[in-house]
Design a protein around this motif. Structure first.
Motif, PDB file in Angstrom:
ATOM      1  N   ARG A 211       0.829  -1.201   0.000  1.00 55.68           N
ATOM      2  CA  ARG A 211       0.000   0.000   0.000  1.00 55.68           C
ATOM      3  C   ARG A 211       0.864   1.252   0.000  1.00 55.68           C
ATOM      4  O   ARG A 211       0.478   2.274   0.541  1.00 55.68           O
ATOM      5  N   ARG A 212       2.042   1.157  -0.562  1.00 53.67           N
ATOM      6  CA  ARG A 212       2.923   2.314  -0.555  1.00 53.67           C
ATOM      7  C   ARG A 212       2.362   3.398  -1.472  1.00 53.67           C
ATOM      8  O   ARG A 212       2.272   3.221  -2.680  1.00 53.67           O
ATOM      9  N   PRO A 213       1.928   4.536  -0.933  1.00 54.65           N
ATOM     10  CA  PRO A 213       1.336   5.547  -1.794  1.00 54.65           C
ATOM     11  C   PRO A 213       2.381   6.246  -2.643  1.00 54.65           C
ATOM     12  O   PRO A 213       3.430   6.632  -2.175  1.00 54.65           O
ATOM     13  N   ARG A 214       2.060   6.383  -3.909  1.00 54.30           N
ATOM     14  CA  ARG A 214       2.932   7.104  -4.835  1.00 54.30           C
ATOM     15  C   ARG A 214       2.088   8.034  -5.686  1.00 54.30           C
ATOM     16  O   ARG A 214       0.909   7.799  -5.900  1.00 54.30           O
ATOM     17  N   ASP A 215       2.689   9.082  -6.168  1.00 52.26           N
ATOM     18  CA  ASP A 215       1.996   9.927  -7.125  1.00 52.26           C
ATOM     19  C   ASP A 215       2.222   9.358  -8.509  1.00 52.26           C
ATOM     20  O   ASP A 215       2.942   8.378  -8.681  1.00 52.26           O
ATOM     21  N   PRO A 216       1.597   9.914  -9.564  1.00 46.75           N
ATOM     22  CA  PRO A 216       1.746   9.339 -10.897  1.00 46.75           C
ATOM     23  C   PRO A 216       3.177   9.292 -11.392  1.00 46.75           C
ATOM     24  O   PRO A 216       3.495   8.534 -12.291  1.00 46.75           O
ATOM     25  N   ARG A 217       4.065  10.090 -10.845  1.00 50.76           N
ATOM     26  CA  ARG A 217       5.456  10.081 -11.286  1.00 50.76           C
ATOM     27  C   ARG A 217       6.319   9.125 -10.474  1.00 50.76           C
ATOM     28  O   ARG A 217       7.528   9.054 -10.669  1.00 50.76           O
ATOM     29  N   GLY A 218       5.714   8.426  -9.489  1.00 50.74           N
ATOM     30  CA  GLY A 218       6.468   7.455  -8.720  1.00 50.74           C
ATOM     31  C   GLY A 218       7.353   8.063  -7.667  1.00 50.74           C
ATOM     32  O   GLY A 218       8.360   7.483  -7.297  1.00 50.74           O
ATOM     33  N   MET A 219       7.016   9.242  -7.160  1.00 54.45           N
ATOM     34  CA  MET A 219       7.845   9.874  -6.129  1.00 54.45           C
ATOM     35  C   MET A 219       7.661   9.163  -4.806  1.00 54.45           C
ATOM     36  O   MET A 219       6.637   8.548  -4.535  1.00 54.45           O
ATOM     37  N   ARG A 220       8.646   9.285  -3.959  1.00 53.93           N
ATOM     38  CA  ARG A 220       8.565   8.661  -2.642  1.00 53.93           C
ATOM     39  C   ARG A 220       7.557   9.384  -1.765  1.00 53.93           C
ATOM     40  O   ARG A 220       7.195  10.528  -2.003  1.00 53.93           O
ATOM     41  N   ASP A 221       7.114   8.699  -0.687  1.00 58.57           N
ATOM     42  CA  ASP A 221       6.052   9.222   0.160  1.00 58.57           C
ATOM     43  C   ASP A 221       6.362  10.616   0.673  1.00 58.57           C
ATOM     44  O   ASP A 221       5.546  11.528   0.581  1.00 58.57           O
ATOM     45  N   GLY A 222       7.557  10.804   1.262  1.00 54.12           N
ATOM     46  CA  GLY A 222       7.884  12.085   1.869  1.00 54.12           C
ATOM     47  C   GLY A 222       7.866  13.206   0.862  1.00 54.12           C
ATOM     48  O   GLY A 222       7.332  14.271   1.095  1.00 54.12           O
ATOM     49  N   LEU A 223       8.454  12.978  -0.307  1.00 52.16           N
ATOM     50  CA  LEU A 223       8.476  14.003  -1.336  1.00 52.16           C
ATOM     51  C   LEU A 223       7.084  14.289  -1.848  1.00 52.16           C
ATOM     52  O   LEU A 223       6.740  15.416  -2.160  1.00 52.16           O
ATOM     53  N   THR A 224       6.243  13.253  -1.954  1.00 51.87           N
ATOM     54  CA  THR A 224       4.883  13.448  -2.433  1.00 51.87           C
ATOM     55  C   THR A 224       4.096  14.324  -1.470  1.00 51.87           C
ATOM     56  O   THR A 224       3.423  15.262  -1.874  1.00 51.87           O
ATOM     57  N   ILE A 225       4.154  14.038  -0.185  1.00 55.16           N
ATOM     58  CA  ILE A 225       3.431  14.816   0.804  1.00 55.16           C
ATOM     59  C   ILE A 225       3.953  16.244   0.844  1.00 55.16           C
ATOM     60  O   ILE A 225       3.195  17.204   0.943  1.00 55.16           O
ATOM     61  N   ALA A 226       5.278  16.393   0.728  1.00 54.66           N
ATOM     62  CA  ALA A 226       5.842  17.743   0.732  1.00 54.66           C
ATOM     63  C   ALA A 226       5.359  18.529  -0.477  1.00 54.66           C
ATOM     64  O   ALA A 226       5.021  19.708  -0.376  1.00 54.66           O
ATOM     65  N   ALA A 227       5.332  17.865  -1.641  1.00 52.77           N
ATOM     66  CA  ALA A 227       4.864  18.556  -2.843  1.00 52.77           C
ATOM     67  C   ALA A 227       3.401  18.936  -2.711  1.00 52.77           C
ATOM     68  O   ALA A 227       2.993  20.030  -3.102  1.00 52.77           O
ATOM     69  N   ALA A 228       2.592  18.045  -2.138  1.00 51.31           N
ATOM     70  CA  ALA A 228       1.181  18.361  -1.947  1.00 51.31           C
ATOM     71  C   ALA A 228       1.003  19.489  -0.933  1.00 51.31           C
ATOM     72  O   ALA A 228       0.136  20.342  -1.081  1.00 51.31           O
ATOM     73  N   GLY A 229       1.845  19.492   0.102  1.00 51.05           N
ATOM     74  CA  GLY A 229       1.720  20.505   1.142  1.00 51.05           C
ATOM     75  C   GLY A 229       1.955  21.914   0.654  1.00 51.05           C
ATOM     76  O   GLY A 229       1.402  22.872   1.187  1.00 51.05           O
ATOM     77  N   ARG A 230       2.797  22.056  -0.403  1.00 51.73           N
ATOM     78  CA  ARG A 230       3.086  23.388  -0.906  1.00 51.73           C
ATOM     79  C   ARG A 230       1.892  24.009  -1.613  1.00 51.73           C
ATOM     80  O   ARG A 230       1.821  25.220  -1.751  1.00 51.73           O
ATOM     81  N   SER A 231       0.943  23.180  -2.072  1.00 49.37           N
ATOM     82  CA  SER A 231      -0.208  23.708  -2.804  1.00 49.37           C
ATOM     83  C   SER A 231      -1.515  23.259  -2.173  1.00 49.37           C
ATOM     84  O   SER A 231      -2.480  22.978  -2.868  1.00 49.37           O
ATOM     85  N   MET A 232      -1.550  23.148  -0.848  1.00 49.18           N
ATOM     86  CA  MET A 232      -2.731  22.647  -0.168  1.00 49.18           C
ATOM     87  C   MET A 232      -3.890  23.638  -0.299  1.00 49.18           C
ATOM     88  O   MET A 232      -3.759  24.805   0.063  1.00 49.18           O
ATOM     89  N   PRO A 233      -5.044  23.201  -0.837  1.00 42.82           N
ATOM     90  CA  PRO A 233      -6.172  24.124  -1.013  1.00 42.82           C
ATOM     91  C   PRO A 233      -6.677  24.735   0.288  1.00 42.82           C
ATOM     92  O   PRO A 233      -7.226  25.839   0.269  1.00 42.82           O
ATOM     93  N   LEU A 234      -6.519  24.044   1.428  1.00 42.68           N
ATOM     94  CA  LEU A 234      -6.998  24.601   2.700  1.00 42.68           C
ATOM     95  C   LEU A 234      -6.246  25.852   3.102  1.00 42.68           C
ATOM     96  O   LEU A 234      -6.610  26.501   4.076  1.00 42.68           O
ATOM     97  N   ARG A 235      -5.201  26.206   2.355  1.00 42.98           N
ATOM     98  CA  ARG A 235      -4.496  27.465   2.617  1.00 42.98           C
ATOM     99  C   ARG A 235      -5.433  28.652   2.472  1.00 42.98           C
ATOM    100  O   ARG A 235      -5.187  29.731   3.019  1.00 42.98           O
ATOM    101  N   ASN A 236      -6.566  28.446   1.754  1.00 44.03           N
ATOM    102  CA  ASN A 236      -7.540  29.512   1.565  1.00 44.03           C
ATOM    103  C   ASN A 236      -8.655  29.476   2.595  1.00 44.03           C
ATOM    104  O   ASN A 236      -9.583  30.287   2.513  1.00 44.03           O
ATOM    105  N   GLY A 237      -8.578  28.546   3.547  1.00 46.44           N
ATOM    106  CA  GLY A 237      -9.596  28.486   4.584  1.00 46.44           C
ATOM    107  C   GLY A 237     -10.398  27.201   4.522  1.00 46.44           C
ATOM    108  O   GLY A 237     -10.365  26.457   3.523  1.00 46.44           O
ATOM    109  N   LEU A 238     -11.139  26.922   5.590  1.00 42.57           N
ATOM    110  CA  LEU A 238     -11.913  25.687   5.703  1.00 42.57           C
ATOM    111  C   LEU A 238     -13.275  25.896   5.041  1.00 42.57           C
ATOM    112  O   LEU A 238     -14.285  26.130   5.704  1.00 42.57           O
ATOM    113  N   THR A 239     -13.298  25.794   3.712  1.00 39.47           N
ATOM    114  CA  THR A 239     -14.523  25.945   2.934  1.00 39.47           C
ATOM    115  C   THR A 239     -14.830  24.622   2.241  1.00 39.47           C
ATOM    116  O   THR A 239     -13.944  23.778   2.066  1.00 39.47           O
ATOM    117  N   PRO A 240     -16.095  24.407   1.827  1.00 35.82           N
ATOM    118  CA  PRO A 240     -16.428  23.141   1.150  1.00 35.82           C
ATOM    119  C   PRO A 240     -15.596  22.884  -0.094  1.00 35.82           C
ATOM    120  O   PRO A 240     -15.143  21.759  -0.325  1.00 35.82           O
TER     121      PRO A 240
END
Length: 446
Positions: free
Chosen positions: A77-106
């Motif tokens: 169950r090792r999660p990878r993104d479509p490019r096959g990045m490792r878990d830590g790098l994937t989460i870090a990449a997602a964290g830089r563009s997290m939509p919740l940065r604009n607030g807790l909206t639907p």
């Protein structure tokens, strides 16, 4: 020398020894130099390419073999993104563009749930506030409706205890729907400072819940983004309040003086009086109705020219204003109601009390290399002593503890610039008694 490299060197030495033995000892007559070297090079190339040495790295990854397999957890169950990045790098990449940065909206919650679902190894992801479901992605979305109230007992438990709750059986989830496919859950609270504002829920349809540490880390990341969004909102509210205060503090003496000037000219020069009334109307219309915190420099420049024309009706030839503008600066965006107060201060503190009057200079430049807009307002008037300037920058009337419009204006401008640009601007005021005052402002180019 590392063990893998030493072993490879030994293999190469043995290979060349074998080549020499075959070509020079066992073969009669011995081969020439060139055939011998060619044979040795072929054998060396085969050895290097076929050996997973430190020169090319292990075939299974940086650690190679069993070491690489030991770090791959959980293997199935090792999660990878479509490019096959490792878990830590994937989460870090997602964290830089997290939509919740604009607030807790639907909408932000929905996009966040879709983004993090493959990272957490969950079959379904839900994000809620303290009262309703903001997003639900995966199995169970047919009855865990977005916008509906919290149905599961585990959600209320995590909100009440303000800590992560792990459920290993379907009964512990507490979903009232009999056919709900969700069997395990990890529910982590989302917090802003010490206040719980929602939950992150990771469901699975089998008996093994998602790794708690992974869900906790993601919840902490989401909470950080929510805190940043809250800080942005408070900063914008503060900026709005400062802008409203700056609008409200337009010097009433300026208005009274202009109205007196218009009244006196209405008898001697009705046409000029009518023009002054129109300019005064333009002045207040812009000050009150300007939307947002930024405007093109050309608009602020028109506002300054309108103000100066009203003041020149009062002071006549005693007030002279010179403009030195880079044409590129006219299309740049600058904070509203910043330049005019600086010009007003130059007139009020530098020129108004001088019998002979003086000159105010407005200079503006754009530097495309540093991507900054530089604005200078200077006068050759009375100037100020250092202690007087310090009190004006603190928003207080010189010699008293009370506020003064011009002083509050300088302090307000400084605070607004802090809110809008952080530490990416400079605001310097220099004044010499008897020689005048210079204000230099440098802001990022927009």
């Amino acid at each position: 020398m590392r063990g893998g490299s030493a072993l490879l060197a030994g293999v190469l030495v043995a290979a060349w020894a074998a080549v020499y033995l075959i070509t020079q000892v066992l073969v009669a007559p011995p081969l020439g130099v060139l055939p011998t070297l060619a044979s040795g090079l072929v054998v060396s190339t085969v050895v290097v390419l076929g050996y997973p040495s430190a020169l090319r790295g292990p075939r299974g990854g940086p650690l190679g073999g069993s070491a690489a397999r030991a770090r791959s957890w959980p293997p199935a169950r090792r999660p990878r993104d479509p490019r096959g990045m490792r878990d830590g790098l994937t989460i870090a990449a997602a964290g830089r563009s997290m939509p919740l940065r604009n607030g807790l909206t639907p909408d932000a919650a929905r996009r966040t749930a879709q983004l993090i679902r493959p990272l957490l190894g969950g079959d379904a992801i839900a994000i809620t506030d303290t009262e309703q479901v903001l997003a639900f992605v995966g199995p169970g979305s047919d009855h865990h409706h977005v916008g509906g109230t919290l149905q599961t007992r585990v959600s209320r438990l995590a909100l009440g205890k303000k800590r992560t709750v792990v459920v290993h059986a379907r009964d512990g989830i507490g979903c009232p729907e009999p056919g709900c496919p969700l069997r395990t859950a990890v529910v982590a609270p989302l917090a802003v400072a010490d206040r719980v504002v929602g939950t992150l829920k990771v469901y699975r349809v089998h008996d093994e819940p998602a790794p708690r540490v992974l869900v906790d880390d993601m919840a902490s990341m989401l909470s950080l983004h929510l805190e940043l969004a809250e800080m942005d909102r408070e900063r914008h509210l503060a900026s709005d309040a400062k802008l409203d205060a700056l609008r409200a503090q337009i010097n009433p003496h300026f208005l009274f003086n202009i109205l007196n000037t218009i009244a006196s000219k209405s008898r001697t020069d009705p046409d000029e009086s009518r023009q002054l009334l129109l300019r005064l109307s333009d002045f207040f219309r812009y000050a009150v109705r300007q939307d947002g915190h930024f405007a093109e420099f050309s608009q602020e420049y028109f506002f300054v020219r309108t103000y100066v024309s009203l003041e020149q009706a009062r002071f006549g030839d005693r007030l002279r204003v010179r403009y030195d503008l880079d044409p590129q600066v006219l299309t740049s965006r600058v904070p509203v109601l910043v330049i005019q107060p600086l010009v007003e201060n130059a007139i009020k503190h530098g020129i108004a009390d001088s019998v002979t009057g003086g000159t105010v200079h407005l200079r503006a430049r754009v530097d495309p290399l540093t991507r900054t807009t530089s604005i200078r307002v200077s006068d050759d008037g009375a100037g100020m002593a250092p202690e007087v300037l310090d009190r004006l920058l603190a928003g207080k009337r010189p010699g008293t503890a009370g506020p003064q419009h011009s002083g509050v204006g300088l302090w307000n401008i400084s605070q607004r610039l802090d809110s809008l640009f952080g530490d990416r601007y400079s605001f310097d005021v220099a004044s010499t008694p008897g020689k005048g005052t210079t204000v230099d402002l440098q802001i990022p180019l927009r």
